[in-house]
Design a protein around this motif. Structure first.
Motif, PDB file in Angstrom:
ATOM      1  N   TRP A   4       0.824  -1.205   0.000  1.00  0.00           N
ATOM      2  CA  TRP A   4       0.000   0.000   0.000  1.00  0.00           C
ATOM      3  C   TRP A   4       0.862   1.260   0.000  1.00  0.00           C
ATOM      4  N   ILE A   5       1.838   1.291   0.894  1.00  0.00           N
ATOM      5  CA  ILE A   5       2.712   2.462   0.993  1.00  0.00           C
ATOM      6  C   ILE A   5       3.455   2.672  -0.322  1.00  0.00           C
ATOM      7  N   GLN A   6       3.995   1.616  -0.882  1.00  0.00           N
ATOM      8  CA  GLN A   6       4.724   1.728  -2.146  1.00  0.00           C
ATOM      9  C   GLN A   6       3.808   2.223  -3.271  1.00  0.00           C
ATOM     10  N   GLN A   7       2.577   1.736  -3.311  1.00  0.00           N
ATOM     11  CA  GLN A   7       1.623   2.179  -4.333  1.00  0.00           C
ATOM     12  C   GLN A   7       1.325   3.667  -4.191  1.00  0.00           C
ATOM     13  N   GLN A   8       1.103   4.115  -2.965  1.00  0.00           N
ATOM     14  CA  GLN A   8       0.778   5.520  -2.734  1.00  0.00           C
ATOM     15  C   GLN A   8       1.959   6.421  -3.089  1.00  0.00           C
ATOM     16  N   LEU A   9       3.152   5.990  -2.741  1.00  0.00           N
ATOM     17  CA  LEU A   9       4.336   6.786  -3.057  1.00  0.00           C
ATOM     18  C   LEU A   9       4.577   6.821  -4.564  1.00  0.00           C
ATOM     19  N   LYS A  10       4.318   5.720  -5.233  1.00  0.00           N
ATOM     20  CA  LYS A  10       4.490   5.667  -6.688  1.00  0.00           C
ATOM     21  C   LYS A  10       3.473   6.584  -7.383  1.00  0.00           C
ATOM     22  N   LYS A  11       2.216   6.550  -6.901  1.00  0.00           N
ATOM     23  CA  LYS A  11       1.168   7.415  -7.473  1.00  0.00           C
ATOM     24  C   LYS A  11       1.539   8.885  -7.363  1.00  0.00           C
ATOM     25  N   SER A  12       2.144   9.235  -6.254  1.00  0.00           N
ATOM     26  CA  SER A  12       2.478  10.641  -6.012  1.00  0.00           C
ATOM     27  C   SER A  12       3.808  11.030  -6.645  1.00  0.00           C
ATOM     28  N   LYS A  13       4.459  10.056  -7.245  1.00  0.00           N
ATOM     29  CA  LYS A  13       5.779  10.275  -7.864  1.00  0.00           C
ATOM     30  C   LYS A  13       6.824  10.700  -6.830  1.00  0.00           C
ATOM     31  N   ASN A  14       6.649  10.227  -5.615  1.00  0.00           N
ATOM     32  CA  ASN A  14       7.588  10.527  -4.539  1.00  0.00           C
ATOM     33  C   ASN A  14       8.880   9.763  -4.811  1.00  0.00           C
ATOM     34  N   GLN A  15       9.968  10.479  -4.913  1.00  0.00           N
ATOM     35  CA  GLN A  15      11.254   9.877  -5.238  1.00  0.00           C
ATOM     36  C   GLN A  15      12.096   9.547  -4.001  1.00  0.00           C
ATOM     37  N   ARG A  16      11.557   9.831  -2.825  1.00  0.00           N
ATOM     38  CA  ARG A  16      12.316   9.568  -1.595  1.00  0.00           C
ATOM     39  C   ARG A  16      12.343   8.060  -1.325  1.00  0.00           C
ATOM     40  N   PRO A  17      13.483   7.536  -0.858  1.00  0.00           N
ATOM     41  CA  PRO A  17      13.549   6.093  -0.596  1.00  0.00           C
ATOM     42  C   PRO A  17      12.659   5.704   0.581  1.00  0.00           C
ATOM     43  N   TRP A  18      12.023   4.566   0.434  1.00  0.00           N
ATOM     44  CA  TRP A  18      11.228   4.013   1.536  1.00  0.00           C
ATOM     45  C   TRP A  18      11.669   2.590   1.771  1.00  0.00           C
ATOM     46  N   PRO A  19      11.860   2.186   3.006  1.00  0.00           N
ATOM     47  CA  PRO A  19      11.718   2.945   4.240  1.00  0.00           C
ATOM     48  C   PRO A  19      12.689   4.135   4.293  1.00  0.00           C
ATOM     49  N   SER A  20      12.191   5.191   4.886  1.00  0.00           N
ATOM     50  CA  SER A  20      12.965   6.431   4.935  1.00  0.00           C
ATOM     51  C   SER A  20      14.193   6.271   5.818  1.00  0.00           C
ATOM     52  N   PRO A  21      15.333   6.775   5.362  1.00  0.00           N
ATOM     53  CA  PRO A  21      16.525   6.763   6.219  1.00  0.00           C
ATOM     54  C   PRO A  21      16.410   7.790   7.359  1.00  0.00           C
ATOM     55  N   ILE A  22      15.451   8.723   7.209  1.00  0.00           N
ATOM     56  CA  ILE A  22      15.235   9.732   8.261  1.00  0.00           C
ATOM     57  C   ILE A  22      13.749   9.827   8.587  1.00  0.00           C
ATOM     58  N   PRO A  23      13.172   8.741   9.152  1.00  0.00           N
ATOM     59  CA  PRO A  23      11.743   8.777   9.463  1.00  0.00           C
ATOM     60  C   PRO A  23      11.443   9.761  10.603  1.00  0.00           C
ATOM     61  N   ILE A  24      10.199  10.119  10.699  1.00  0.00           N
ATOM     62  CA  ILE A  24       9.732  10.968  11.790  1.00  0.00           C
ATOM     63  C   ILE A  24      10.029  10.238  13.107  1.00  0.00           C
ATOM     64  N   LYS A  25      10.516  10.965  14.066  1.00  0.00           N
ATOM     65  CA  LYS A  25      10.843  10.381  15.372  1.00  0.00           C
ATOM     66  C   LYS A  25       9.675  10.550  16.328  1.00  0.00           C
ATOM     67  N   ALA A  26       9.451   9.528  17.135  1.00  0.00           N
ATOM     68  CA  ALA A  26       8.358   9.570  18.112  1.00  0.00           C
ATOM     69  C   ALA A  26       8.690  10.489  19.249  1.00  0.00           C
TER      70      ALA A  26
END
Length: 95
Positions: free
Chosen positions: A73-95
């Motif tokens: 799902w995440i990969q599909q959504q990122l592909k649809k948006s043409k997001n070029q950032r690598p996933w999983p993110s090397p700098i994800p949001i921190k809790a």
């Protein structure tokens, strides 16, 4: 929502979910279909702006998927948006 309030209405738990999903802020926007300003409102614990029910519901639905479905799902959504950032993110949001 009723008394069974979603855990994703709490900003700390929302941040933890973003970290668990290994998303950066731009990826969160693309995966949840929201603008960057809304992402920042959801992440900013100093502001009293509540997390909207639609955002919370989307997080819950993604959470209900198994890990393989989540990744797809995440990969599909990122592909649809043409997001070029690598996933999983090397700098994800921190809790």
């Amino acid at each position: 929502m009723n008394s069974n309030k979603s855990p994703f209405t709490d900003k700390k738990k929302f941040r933890a979910w973003c970290q668990e999903m290994q998303l950066d802020s731009h990826q969160v926007a693309d995966v949840l279909g929201i603008g960057m300003s809304k992402v920042y409102q959801c992440l900013d614990e100093t502001k009293k702006v509540p997390i909207r029910e639609m955002i919370s519901l989307n997080c819950e639905l993604i959470n209900d998927m198994n890990k393989d479905e989540q990744a797809k799902w995440i990969q599909q959504q990122l592909k649809k948006s043409k997001n070029q950032r690598p996933w999983p993110s090397p700098i994800p949001i921190k809790a």
